[in-house]
Motif scaffolding. Structure first.
Motif, PDB file in Angstrom:
ATOM      1  N   THR A   3     -29.147 -59.693 -26.040  1.00 19.35           N
ATOM      2  CA  THR A   3     -28.527 -60.789 -26.770  1.00 19.35           C
ATOM      3  C   THR A   3     -29.322 -61.039 -28.038  1.00 19.35           C
ATOM      4  OG1 THR A   3     -27.864 -61.760 -24.681  1.00 19.35           O
ATOM      5  CG2 THR A   3     -27.813 -63.184 -26.593  1.00 19.35           C
ATOM      6  N   HIS A   4     -28.617 -61.186 -29.147  1.00 15.32           N
ATOM      7  CA  HIS A   4     -29.259 -61.448 -30.434  1.00 15.32           C
ATOM      8  C   HIS A   4     -28.873 -62.845 -30.888  1.00 15.32           C
ATOM      9  CE1 HIS A   4     -30.461 -57.262 -30.739  1.00 15.32           C
ATOM     10  NE2 HIS A   4     -29.235 -56.943 -30.337  1.00 15.32           N
ATOM     11  N   HIS A   5     -29.841 -63.572 -31.386  1.00 19.74           N
ATOM     12  CA  HIS A   5     -29.606 -64.927 -31.872  1.00 19.74           C
ATOM     13  C   HIS A   5     -30.137 -65.050 -33.288  1.00 19.74           C
ATOM     14  CE1 HIS A   5     -28.545 -66.338 -27.870  1.00 19.74           C
ATOM     15  NE2 HIS A   5     -29.669 -65.825 -27.403  1.00 19.74           N
ATOM     16  N   SER A   6     -29.564 -66.000 -34.004  1.00 19.61           N
ATOM     17  CA  SER A   6     -30.083 -66.379 -35.312  1.00 19.61           C
ATOM     18  C   SER A   6     -30.586 -67.809 -35.204  1.00 19.61           C
ATOM     19  CB  SER A   6     -28.985 -66.307 -36.370  1.00 19.61           C
ATOM     20  OG  SER A   6     -28.588 -64.971 -36.552  1.00 19.61           O
ATOM     21  N   TYR A   7     -31.644 -68.108 -35.949  1.00 23.47           N
ATOM     22  CA  TYR A   7     -32.273 -69.414 -35.873  1.00 23.47           C
ATOM     23  C   TYR A   7     -32.357 -70.047 -37.250  1.00 23.47           C
ATOM     24  CZ  TYR A   7     -33.717 -67.992 -31.224  1.00 23.47           C
ATOM     25  OH  TYR A   7     -33.715 -67.567 -29.923  1.00 23.47           O
ATOM     26  N   LYS A   8     -32.440 -71.360 -37.259  1.00 21.36           N
ATOM     27  CA  LYS A   8     -32.679 -72.111 -38.482  1.00 21.36           C
ATOM     28  C   LYS A   8     -33.884 -72.995 -38.219  1.00 21.36           C
ATOM     29  CE  LYS A   8     -30.682 -75.105 -41.876  1.00 21.36           C
ATOM     30  NZ  LYS A   8     -29.762 -74.790 -42.919  1.00 21.36           N
ATOM     31  N   LYS A   9     -34.672 -73.265 -39.269  1.00 16.62           N
ATOM     32  CA  LYS A   9     -35.855 -74.094 -39.167  1.00 16.62           C
ATOM     33  C   LYS A   9     -35.684 -75.322 -40.047  1.00 16.62           C
ATOM     34  CE  LYS A   9     -39.406 -71.616 -40.422  1.00 16.62           C
ATOM     35  NZ  LYS A   9     -40.706 -70.961 -40.656  1.00 16.62           N
ATOM     36  N   ILE A  10     -36.044 -76.487 -39.509  1.00 14.89           N
ATOM     37  CA  ILE A  10     -36.046 -77.706 -40.309  1.00 14.89           C
ATOM     38  C   ILE A  10     -37.420 -78.352 -40.187  1.00 14.89           C
ATOM     39  CG2 ILE A  10     -33.563 -78.127 -40.141  1.00 14.89           C
ATOM     40  CD1 ILE A  10     -34.190 -80.227 -37.990  1.00 14.89           C
ATOM     41  N   GLU A  11     -37.718 -79.227 -41.115  1.00 12.62           N
ATOM     42  CA  GLU A  11     -38.997 -79.931 -41.078  1.00 12.62           C
ATOM     43  C   GLU A  11     -38.724 -81.419 -40.912  1.00 12.62           C
ATOM     44  OE1 GLU A  11     -42.508 -78.596 -43.529  1.00 12.62           O
ATOM     45  OE2 GLU A  11     -41.999 -80.479 -44.559  1.00 12.62           O
ATOM     46  N   ASP A  39     -35.271 -74.874 -29.784  1.00 11.33           N
ATOM     47  CA  ASP A  39     -36.015 -73.935 -28.946  1.00 11.33           C
ATOM     48  C   ASP A  39     -37.526 -74.052 -29.078  1.00 11.33           C
ATOM     49  OD1 ASP A  39     -33.817 -72.810 -27.730  1.00 11.33           O
ATOM     50  OD2 ASP A  39     -33.779 -71.031 -28.990  1.00 11.33           O
ATOM     51  N   TRP A  40     -38.039 -74.448 -30.235  1.00 15.77           N
ATOM     52  CA  TRP A  40     -39.483 -74.488 -30.420  1.00 15.77           C
ATOM     53  C   TRP A  40     -39.859 -75.432 -31.549  1.00 15.77           C
ATOM     54  CZ3 TRP A  40     -40.735 -73.132 -35.314  1.00 15.77           C
ATOM     55  CH2 TRP A  40     -39.848 -72.329 -36.000  1.00 15.77           C
ATOM     56  N   PHE A  41     -41.136 -75.811 -31.564  1.00 17.35           N
ATOM     57  CA  PHE A  41     -41.653 -76.604 -32.671  1.00 17.35           C
ATOM     58  C   PHE A  41     -43.057 -76.138 -33.019  1.00 17.35           C
ATOM     59  CE2 PHE A  41     -43.385 -78.950 -29.122  1.00 17.35           C
ATOM     60  CZ  PHE A  41     -44.629 -79.376 -29.569  1.00 17.35           C
ATOM     61  N   GLU A  42     -43.452 -76.434 -34.247  1.00 20.59           N
ATOM     62  CA  GLU A  42     -44.782 -76.104 -34.734  1.00 20.59           C
ATOM     63  C   GLU A  42     -45.306 -77.322 -35.494  1.00 20.59           C
ATOM     64  OE1 GLU A  42     -46.684 -73.077 -38.102  1.00 20.59           O
ATOM     65  OE2 GLU A  42     -44.547 -73.028 -37.651  1.00 20.59           O
ATOM     66  N   LEU A  62     -43.551 -81.667 -38.330  1.00 15.98           N
ATOM     67  CA  LEU A  62     -43.156 -80.577 -37.439  1.00 15.98           C
ATOM     68  C   LEU A  62     -42.150 -79.676 -38.128  1.00 15.98           C
ATOM     69  CD1 LEU A  62     -42.156 -82.637 -34.262  1.00 15.98           C
ATOM     70  CD2 LEU A  62     -44.373 -81.603 -34.718  1.00 15.98           C
ATOM     71  N   LYS A  63     -42.200 -78.404 -37.798  1.00 15.73           N
ATOM     72  CA  LYS A  63     -41.110 -77.478 -38.073  1.00 15.73           C
ATOM     73  C   LYS A  63     -40.438 -77.253 -36.736  1.00 15.73           C
ATOM     74  CE  LYS A  63     -42.926 -75.252 -42.132  1.00 15.73           C
ATOM     75  NZ  LYS A  63     -43.325 -74.001 -42.779  1.00 15.73           N
ATOM     76  N   VAL A  64     -39.138 -77.434 -36.692  1.00 17.13           N
ATOM     77  CA  VAL A  64     -38.371 -77.278 -35.458  1.00 17.13           C
ATOM     78  C   VAL A  64     -37.384 -76.141 -35.645  1.00 17.13           C
ATOM     79  CG1 VAL A  64     -36.736 -78.376 -33.881  1.00 17.13           C
ATOM     80  CG2 VAL A  64     -38.569 -79.733 -34.891  1.00 17.13           C
ATOM     81  N   GLY A  65     -37.408 -75.199 -34.707  1.00 24.58           N
ATOM     82  CA  GLY A  65     -36.483 -74.073 -34.738  1.00 24.58           C
ATOM     83  C   GLY A  65     -35.362 -74.289 -33.744  1.00 24.58           C
ATOM     84  N   PHE A  66     -34.152 -74.056 -34.204  1.00 26.84           N
ATOM     85  CA  PHE A  66     -33.013 -74.171 -33.293  1.00 26.84           C
ATOM     86  C   PHE A  66     -32.085 -72.980 -33.484  1.00 26.84           C
ATOM     87  CE2 PHE A  66     -31.964 -76.533 -37.098  1.00 26.84           C
ATOM     88  CZ  PHE A  66     -30.638 -76.222 -37.354  1.00 26.84           C
ATOM     89  N   ARG A  67     -31.480 -72.600 -32.376  1.00 28.15           N
ATOM     90  CA  ARG A  67     -30.590 -71.450 -32.343  1.00 28.15           C
ATOM     91  C   ARG A  67     -29.237 -71.832 -32.911  1.00 28.15           C
ATOM     92  NH1 ARG A  67     -28.256 -71.050 -27.800  1.00 28.15           N
ATOM     93  NH2 ARG A  67     -30.102 -71.867 -26.730  1.00 28.15           N
ATOM     94  N   LEU A  68     -28.732 -71.030 -33.836  1.00 38.16           N
ATOM     95  CA  LEU A  68     -27.403 -71.247 -34.387  1.00 38.16           C
ATOM     96  C   LEU A  68     -26.366 -70.891 -33.340  1.00 38.16           C
ATOM     97  CD1 LEU A  68     -27.961 -69.791 -37.962  1.00 38.16           C
ATOM     98  CD2 LEU A  68     -27.955 -72.186 -37.270  1.00 38.16           C
TER      99      LEU A  68
END
Length: 71
Positions: A3-11, A39-42, A62-68
């Protein structure tokens, strides 16, 4: 089949008078109200406000990544 996913990052920035961890949780809770598939944060920056020689509140960026959504 993989499975392939694309992600977007927001701050975003969270704050708390209690702790850095609480500031992170506050930011993620607010973000979850409008962003799905987180899915994740930094933590990219930590700072705080000083009041009367003590910590007044903590603030984290924080930078937060979420799956499109899959098309």
């Amino acid at each position: 089949m993989p499975t392939h996913h694309s992600y977007k990052k927001i701050e975003l920035v969270g704050s708390s008078p209690i702790s850095i961890e609480d500031a992170i949780n506050n930011a993620l809770a607010e973000c979850a109200k409008s962003i799905r598939n987180m899915d994740w944060f930094e933590v990219v920056e930590t700072r705080g406000h000083i009041a009367n020689g003590k910590v007044g509140h903590y603030q984290v960026t924080l930078k937060v990544g979420f799956r499109l959504a899959d098309s």
